[in-house]
Design an enzyme around this catalytic site. Sequence first.
Site, PDB file in Angstrom:
ATOM      1  N   GLY A   1       6.406   4.750   8.410  1.00  0.00           N
ATOM      2  CA  GLY A   1       5.632   5.991   8.366  1.00  0.00           C
ATOM      3  C   GLY A   1       5.714   6.694   9.701  1.00  0.00           C
ATOM      4  O   GLY A   1       6.680   6.505  10.446  1.00  0.00           O
ATOM      5  N   SER A   2       4.696   7.462   9.999  1.00  0.00           N
ATOM      6  CA  SER A   2       4.740   8.280  11.206  1.00  0.00           C
ATOM      7  C   SER A   2       4.446   7.454  12.459  1.00  0.00           C
ATOM      8  O   SER A   2       3.783   6.413  12.390  1.00  0.00           O
ATOM      9  CB  SER A   2       3.714   9.408  11.090  1.00  0.00           C
ATOM     10  OG  SER A   2       2.428   8.851  10.959  1.00  0.00           O
ATOM     11  N   THR A   3       4.896   7.944  13.574  1.00  0.00           N
ATOM     12  CA  THR A   3       4.633   7.308  14.861  1.00  0.00           C
ATOM     13  C   THR A   3       3.124   7.241  15.130  1.00  0.00           C
ATOM     14  O   THR A   3       2.608   6.235  15.613  1.00  0.00           O
ATOM     15  CB  THR A   3       5.370   8.083  15.965  1.00  0.00           C
ATOM     16  OG1 THR A   3       6.774   7.885  15.748  1.00  0.00           O
ATOM     17  CG2 THR A   3       5.006   7.603  17.355  1.00  0.00           C
TER      18      THR A   3
ATOM     19  N   CYS B   1      13.570   9.975   7.526  1.00  0.00           N
ATOM     20  CA  CYS B   1      13.198   9.587   8.901  1.00  0.00           C
ATOM     21  C   CYS B   1      14.392   9.715   9.849  1.00  0.00           C
ATOM     22  O   CYS B   1      14.227  10.072  11.004  1.00  0.00           O
ATOM     23  CB  CYS B   1      12.653   8.180   8.916  1.00  0.00           C
ATOM     24  SG  CYS B   1      13.723   7.034   8.066  1.00  0.00           S
TER      25      CYS B   1
ATOM     26  N   LYS C   1       0.880  -1.187   0.000  1.00  0.00           N
ATOM     27  CA  LYS C   1       0.000   0.000   0.000  1.00  0.00           C
ATOM     28  C   LYS C   1       0.908   1.225   0.000  1.00  0.00           C
ATOM     29  O   LYS C   1       1.411   1.640   1.042  1.00  0.00           O
ATOM     30  CB  LYS C   1      -0.886  -0.028   1.243  1.00  0.00           C
ATOM     31  CG  LYS C   1      -2.221   0.714   1.132  1.00  0.00           C
ATOM     32  CD  LYS C   1      -2.135   2.178   0.765  1.00  0.00           C
ATOM     33  CE  LYS C   1      -2.037   3.097   1.963  1.00  0.00           C
ATOM     34  NZ  LYS C   1      -1.831   4.499   1.578  1.00  0.00           N
TER      35      LYS C   1
ATOM     36  N   GLU D   1       8.885  15.993  14.967  1.00  0.00           N
ATOM     37  CA  GLU D   1       9.467  15.705  13.657  1.00  0.00           C
ATOM     38  C   GLU D   1       8.865  16.648  12.620  1.00  0.00           C
ATOM     39  O   GLU D   1       7.662  16.629  12.378  1.00  0.00           O
ATOM     40  CB  GLU D   1       9.172  14.251  13.279  1.00  0.00           C
ATOM     41  CG  GLU D   1       9.872  13.858  12.003  1.00  0.00           C
ATOM     42  CD  GLU D   1       9.611  12.407  11.632  1.00  0.00           C
ATOM     43  OE1 GLU D   1       8.462  11.975  11.704  1.00  0.00           O
ATOM     44  OE2 GLU D   1      10.588  11.727  11.256  1.00  0.00           O
TER      45      GLU D   1
ATOM     46  N   GLY E   1       1.707   4.522  13.087  1.00  0.00           N
ATOM     47  CA  GLY E   1       2.243   3.260  13.611  1.00  0.00           C
ATOM     48  C   GLY E   1       1.428   2.770  14.800  1.00  0.00           C
ATOM     49  O   GLY E   1       1.099   1.580  14.913  1.00  0.00           O
TER      50      GLY E   1
ATOM     51  N   GLU F   1       8.537   0.984  11.486  1.00  0.00           N
ATOM     52  CA  GLU F   1       9.671   1.915  11.317  1.00  0.00           C
ATOM     53  C   GLU F   1       9.053   3.301  11.289  1.00  0.00           C
ATOM     54  O   GLU F   1       8.456   3.689  10.291  1.00  0.00           O
ATOM     55  CB  GLU F   1      10.366   1.675   9.971  1.00  0.00           C
ATOM     56  CG  GLU F   1      10.914   0.297   9.771  1.00  0.00           C
ATOM     57  CD  GLU F   1      12.330   0.168  10.268  1.00  0.00           C
ATOM     58  OE1 GLU F   1      12.809   1.093  10.957  1.00  0.00           O
ATOM     59  OE2 GLU F   1      12.945  -0.852   9.963  1.00  0.00           O
TER      60      GLU F   1
END
Length: 498
Positions: free
Chosen positions: A242-244, A300, A189, A398, A247, A265
């Site tokens: 992707g982003s926290t 990242c 995706k 971030e 996640g 990640e």
Amino acid sequence: MKTVAEWHQQAQTLAVNGQAFINGSYCSAASGKTFDCVDPASGRVLAHVAACDAADVDRTVRFARAAFESGVWSRMSPAERGRRLVRFADLIDRHSEELALLESLDVGKPIRDSLAVDIPLAAKAIRWYGEAIDKVYGEIAPTDSSTMALIKREPIGVVAAVVPWNFPLLMAAWKIGPVLAAGNSIIVKPAEQSPLTALRVAALASEAGIPDGVFNVLPGYGETAGQALGRHPDVDAVTFTGSTEVGKLFLRYAGDSNMKRVSLECGGKSPNIVFKDAPDLDTAATAAAWGIFYNQGEVCNAGSRLLVQREIHDEFVERVLQVARTIKVGDPLDPSTEMGPIVDRSQLERVLSYIEAGKAEGAQLRVGGERLAGLQGNFVQPTVFDTVSNTMCIAQEEIFGPVLSVIQFDTTADAIALANETQYGLAAGVWTRDINNAFHVSNALKAGVVWVNCFDKGDMSVPFGGVKQSGFGRDKSLHALEKYTDLKSTWVHLSSVD
Ligand code: NAP
Ligand code: MG
């Protein structure tokens, strides 16, 4: 190397496909819906992309499951799977100009980087696992002599790879290589901002002999396609970059559904620590600048917090500013361009709002801080804030853009404390001539990757990933196979023989 005019000419005639790739063929979303894929440098619509949703996910999972259970790939000999993956990697290399152009148009990445980094490293990642997989052995446990206990790695089944837009094909390839090498089926995706290269290589996977249903690409929105994959009861694992924030959603989806394995990640706010005894300040300053400005800062593991020892602070920052001032920002298809536009309008606004927040919090803006005058598109100047305190939001959150925060420190203990005062733990840099200091600091840093007297080095043989809220699980190296296999222990009782 092509000229800027030649790249633009090729871009005009490039065939851009926005259809999903399900069970070996390209098709529209079941709903018929599409979304526009936009070039962030020009605003041009490149393709109408299939907006896949839960219905498409369900259909694709059924094909992926059927392919897995049939054994057409999962029970193929590792050597043969490996040969086909190497063929796939060769085809990516053979189409590298087309893929690099697609990547640069899709996300605004300078063509020199797409050509030199993204596409060749994506091919290399897939080839590495193709070459490795028939050299991976199981184990026999040291049980007593009346038994034989075999420990074998088995593929998990259907794996969904949900990936971001900053290195679209490369991040996907870090997943595709080990997922397929281990014998699983995969559903990729891509991020809505960057579906084009994943869709293009799907045809190359087929051409390389990867069976129908084993390799699928479903473009669509995170909230629909991404969530449906995360919640699907017949998806066995999600591998996410992707982003926290997102996640954490995947952990929730897994808990609400079938306890699928999740590996994450996620983001970072990596400290790059420069001691007064750094071996060479020019090298360190150049690395510090490119550690944040490479790929428009959309990295990242970007060294977004530069921690500099007080004695060298003024001189060192001056050298970083010199690099920042000479970076060539502009048309991604110009081979001399070093920084392109930010991926889309909302990310641009996010970056600009952090720049405003930095000013409001009292950090000193030393260079940049503005959109680039005279250029259409989402261009931002390389930006450096000095006298940042580690509690400011530009030091904690971030930004994912070309914005560097410089923080001063006095002692090694201060540097370690500042470096670790963050929710993230992806990567860190340490610059010092003293090997004792280097190991002391490296051991004390809570990060998955530490670079000493270098920054952003990588190799397929070395794991990559984070700790704390940068996630868990590792991409690259043989360790990545651990995420896509389960261990089976088989006990055999040995009767005595007369
Ligand atoms: P993101 O918004 O988290 O999106 C990543 C993927 O998740 C995309 O495919 C996205 O689809 C999907 N997604 C979004 N919302 C979702 C939801 N509610 N449910 C399920 N899936 C959803 O991240 P991004 O903006 O693409 O990328 C930037 C982030 O990636 C940064 O935080 C960066 O640090 C991180 N990153 C980490 C690494 C690493 O290895 N640690 C590498 C690269 C990037 P849509 O595009 O449709 O939203
Ligand atoms: Mg997103």
